[in-house]
Design a protein around this motif. Structure first.
Motif, PDB file in Angstrom:
ATOM      1  N   ALA A 174       5.472  14.239   2.464  1.00 54.44           N
ATOM      2  CA  ALA A 174       4.452  13.196   2.479  1.00 54.44           C
ATOM      3  C   ALA A 174       3.832  13.021   1.094  1.00 54.44           C
ATOM      4  CB  ALA A 174       3.373  13.534   3.506  1.00 54.44           C
ATOM      5  N   ILE A 175       3.763  14.108   0.328  1.00 50.19           N
ATOM      6  CA  ILE A 175       3.134  14.027  -0.995  1.00 50.19           C
ATOM      7  C   ILE A 175       4.031  13.290  -1.979  1.00 50.19           C
ATOM      8  CG2 ILE A 175       2.392  15.382  -2.995  1.00 50.19           C
ATOM      9  CD1 ILE A 175       1.496  17.556  -1.063  1.00 50.19           C
TER      10      ILE A 175
ATOM     11  N   ASN B 160       8.155   1.918   8.650  1.00 48.82           N
ATOM     12  CA  ASN B 160       6.972   1.238   9.183  1.00 48.82           C
ATOM     13  C   ASN B 160       5.876   1.144   8.128  1.00 48.82           C
ATOM     14  OD1 ASN B 160       8.150   0.954  11.666  1.00 48.82           O
ATOM     15  ND2 ASN B 160       7.229   2.798  12.524  1.00 48.82           N
ATOM     16  N   SER B 161       5.625   2.254   7.443  1.00 53.95           N
ATOM     17  CA  SER B 161       4.586   2.247   6.417  1.00 53.95           C
ATOM     18  C   SER B 161       4.917   1.245   5.328  1.00 53.95           C
ATOM     19  CB  SER B 161       4.434   3.633   5.790  1.00 53.95           C
ATOM     20  OG  SER B 161       3.603   4.422   6.572  1.00 53.95           O
ATOM     21  N   MET B 162       6.188   1.228   4.924  1.00 53.86           N
ATOM     22  CA  MET B 162       6.600   0.290   3.883  1.00 53.86           C
ATOM     23  C   MET B 162       6.371  -1.148   4.342  1.00 53.86           C
ATOM     24  SD  MET B 162       7.519   1.514   1.103  1.00 53.86           S
ATOM     25  CE  MET B 162       8.659   0.621   0.089  1.00 53.86           C
ATOM     26  N   THR B 163       6.812  -1.457   5.571  1.00 56.50           N
ATOM     27  CA  THR B 163       6.661  -2.817   6.084  1.00 56.50           C
ATOM     28  C   THR B 163       5.190  -3.230   6.074  1.00 56.50           C
ATOM     29  OG1 THR B 163       8.428  -2.222   7.587  1.00 56.50           O
ATOM     30  CG2 THR B 163       7.318  -4.311   7.999  1.00 56.50           C
ATOM     31  N   VAL B 164       4.353  -2.366   6.655  1.00 58.89           N
ATOM     32  CA  VAL B 164       2.937  -2.702   6.761  1.00 58.89           C
ATOM     33  C   VAL B 164       2.325  -2.873   5.369  1.00 58.89           C
ATOM     34  CG1 VAL B 164       0.699  -1.787   7.438  1.00 58.89           C
ATOM     35  CG2 VAL B 164       2.624  -1.628   8.993  1.00 58.89           C
TER      36      VAL B 164
ATOM     37  N   THR C 152       3.007   4.942  11.544  1.00 61.48           N
ATOM     38  CA  THR C 152       3.177   4.956  10.091  1.00 61.48           C
ATOM     39  C   THR C 152       3.409   6.401   9.651  1.00 61.48           C
ATOM     40  OG1 THR C 152       0.837   5.290   9.734  1.00 61.48           O
ATOM     41  CG2 THR C 152       1.618   3.015   9.785  1.00 61.48           C
ATOM     42  N   ILE C 153       3.773   6.562   8.402  1.00 64.94           N
ATOM     43  CA  ILE C 153       4.091   7.908   7.928  1.00 64.94           C
ATOM     44  C   ILE C 153       2.852   8.812   7.971  1.00 64.94           C
ATOM     45  CG2 ILE C 153       3.726   7.373   5.491  1.00 64.94           C
ATOM     46  CD1 ILE C 153       6.671   9.371   6.084  1.00 64.94           C
ATOM     47  N   THR C 154       1.666   8.239   7.714  1.00 63.80           N
ATOM     48  CA  THR C 154       0.454   9.056   7.750  1.00 63.80           C
ATOM     49  C   THR C 154       0.196   9.583   9.154  1.00 63.80           C
ATOM     50  OG1 THR C 154      -0.430   7.640   6.015  1.00 63.80           O
ATOM     51  CG2 THR C 154      -1.972   9.074   7.124  1.00 63.80           C
TER      52      THR C 154
END
Lengths: 279, 305
Positions: free
Chosen positions: A254-255, A76-80, A228-230
């Protein structure tokens, strides 16, 4: 003789201060990452020891991979991020070209209008943005996030890119016009390739806040499918507060992607900041 | 040139996508929010109430206590940034910009790393490190004989906000460092050589020649910090939750807006009061930006090289 000694002394002092600050900057990250590979007992007993055969344990990572849907969050994060970045760069470059290339009535005013968004944060419009997304049926979709981030990224992109486009030689563009190229061809085939370095800088600047944002995912797309990943790591860590292995592993996971991206692009980023500031 | 040029459609085509998205998603909602702050619910219907929401926000003790508390906390958050972040940033930049310094690229890259991390990472990392349960912070203080200084900083009302501000400084010090570093590098060699002719070297050269020349950069950093701080939310939310504990001592305008707008625990979300808070934040940021643009920036002499 005395002069060289004082030079050496000063340079040692400079290095001492810089090394100290580098340690302060890196230490927290370092502590988290090394402890994520250790057993629960070792985390508490000797937090500063590096992971070794005696205290090695990957239980945190297995928990994270079993419990959280991190692959989905990452996707999701990548897509956004990629979609917003694409629109910011394309629309931003087009508008920057119009503003820097043509003289027309309202040019300056349009530039100021677009620059307004650099200083006024888009978050202040959240209440109305949410109402709008609800009535458009876009809540809990990635589209909502992409739209918001595109609008958020455009002002700075237009500002930086139009500075760079002014430096593209007029002779080149006029030669293209004499050869009968349309204005669109001139933009896409002559100008865009020349401002590629500036585009990379804008890309890095735009990417970091989008990837790291917590506010809009929390408000516009908190569902499990669109996290998203965050947001995903925030929720995961909140649920597993007492499971230190899982928390440390989630933080390390995450880092790492951000760190890798940064190390690849750091030259671009730093050059971008320093070039922008000189102007 | 007397001939009227045909209308140049391509200008419109180039501008349209950016202007449309920007206007629709940013400008209209911004004014929509300002407008919404003038309405409230009367039973089911949305009615125009003028400035009544603001009267409630600033005057009604149920709201105003929280608002002024958040505003003051936000000011303190900003003051800490200005007092700690900028001097550290200037010091690091001054050291980095000295010619003949080795490994400058390494220091620059390393010191900037916290800036690229998300607030979620930064918030939790520091929460763990400062946690009295884990004992990294007390353990390290113990190693230098200062264990008596340790307190659960994030859990004490009197320290929590300052601690969070310092964490935020830790995260963002890379930005002033880079901008000032760039400004220092852009000072022409002639100016430095002239100063050296006059016998100015080292720190006196920095104070008398370089610092005045980088004042415009310091101005830009200050306004960026101001806008960032009065719009901050993530770090507090991650480290202390939406309630900005302990006992609202770390509540700033961003978290106050979030709680009001979305509701928390038993209180329902209120978009109208949320819009009123967002409008107040808008005015505060606007005042700051105007002060900078008209008060500070125009007065700083621009040196043309």
């Amino acid at each position: 003789m005395a002069k060289t000694r004082s030079h050496a002394g000063r340079s040692i002092a400079a290095h001492a201060i810089l090394i100290t600050y580098t340690l302060i900057a890196l230490f927290p990250v370092f502590v988290i990452v090394i402890n994520s590979f250790k057993s629960r007992r070792a985390i508490f007993a000797e937090p500063l020891m590096p992971p070794m055969p005696g205290n090695w344990d990957l239980v945190g990572y297995t928990t994270v991979l079993e419990q959280g849907d991190f692959f989905q969050y990452f996707l999701n994060s990548m897509t956004v991020t990629v979609a917003s970045l694409f629109f910011v760069l394309l629309f931003g470059a087009m508008a920057a070209f119009a503003l820097s290339e043509y003289r027309f009535r309202g040019n300056l005013l349009m530039g100021l209008y677009l620059a307004l968004g650099i200083m006024i944060p888009i978050r202040l419009g959240t209440v109305a943005i949410l109402e709008m997304m609800v009535s458009a049926g876009l809540v809990n979709t990635l589209t909502a996030l992409i739209l918001v981030y595109t609008a958020q990224g455009l002002p700075l992109a237009v500002f930086i890119l139009s500075e760079f486009m002014r430096s593209v030689s007029d002779d080149l563009k006029n030669a293209g016009r004499i050869d009968g190229l349309s204005e669109y061809r001139i933009f896409f085939t002559l100008v865009l390739p020349l401002v590629r370095p500036a585009m990379a800088t804008v890309a890095v600047f735009t990417m970091i806040p989008i990837w790291n944002d917590l506010w809009f995912p929390l408000i516009l797309a908190p569902s499990e499918e669109t996290k998203t990943i965050t947001l995903g790591s925030q929720v995961f860590i909140g649920q597993f507060v007492t499971n230190w292995n899982a928390v440390l592993a989630a933080l390390s996971l995450a880092i790492v992607p951000v760190l890798v991206l940064y190390l690849i692009f750091s030259r671009q980023l730093i050059r971008g900041i320093t070039a922008g500031a000189v102007k | 040139m007397a001939r009227r040029k045909p209308f140049r459609w391509h200008i419109g085509v180039f501008l349209a996508p950016a202007v449309l998205v920007y206007t629709a998603i940013m400008i209209i909602p911004l004014f929509g929010t300002l407008n919404l702050s003038l309405y409230n619910l009367d039973g089911q219907n949305r009615i125009f109430v003028g400035l009544a929401n603001f009267v409630t926000l600033f005057g009604d003790p149920r709201w105003s206590d929280a608002f002024w508390n958040a505003l003051w906390n936000n000011c303190w958050f900003f003051i800490i940034h200005m007092l700690v972040q900028n001097p550290i940033g200037i010091l690091l930049a001054a050291l980095l910009s000295s010619p003949r310094l080795r490994m400058a690229a390494f220091y620059r890259t390393a010191i900037f790393i916290p800036t690229i991390l998300s607030f979620v990472i930064v918030g939790f990392v520091w929460k763990l490190i400062l946690s009295p349960i884990w004992g990294i912070a007390p353990g390290m203080l113990d190693a230098v004989g200062l264990k008596f200084l340790f307190a659960p900083w994030l859990g004490k009302e009197e320290y929590a906000l300052t601690t969070l501000a310092l964490i935020s400084v830790w995260q963002f010090v890379g930005i002033p460092m880079m901008l000032i570093y760039a400004a220092l590098l852009s000072i022409p060699d002639d100016v430095i050589e002239a100063a050296e002719m006059d016998g100015l070297t080292g720190w006196s050269q920095f104070w008398k020649i370089k610092l005045p020349l980088i004042l415009p950069s310091i101005g830009i950093i200050s306004i960026l910090t101001f806008v960032g701080n009065f719009n901050a939310f993530d770090l507090i939310y991650v480290a202390q939750g939406a309630l900005a504990g302990p006992d609202f001592s770390t509540d700033i305008l961003g978290t106050f807006l979030y709680r009001t707008f979305f509701g928390f625990q038993l209180q329902l979300g209120d978009p109208h009061m949320g819009a009123a808070i967002a409008s107040a934040m808008f005015v505060i940021i606007l005042i700051g930006v105007c002060l900078y643009l008209f008060g500070i920036q125009t007065r700083l002499r621009r040196y043309q090289f």
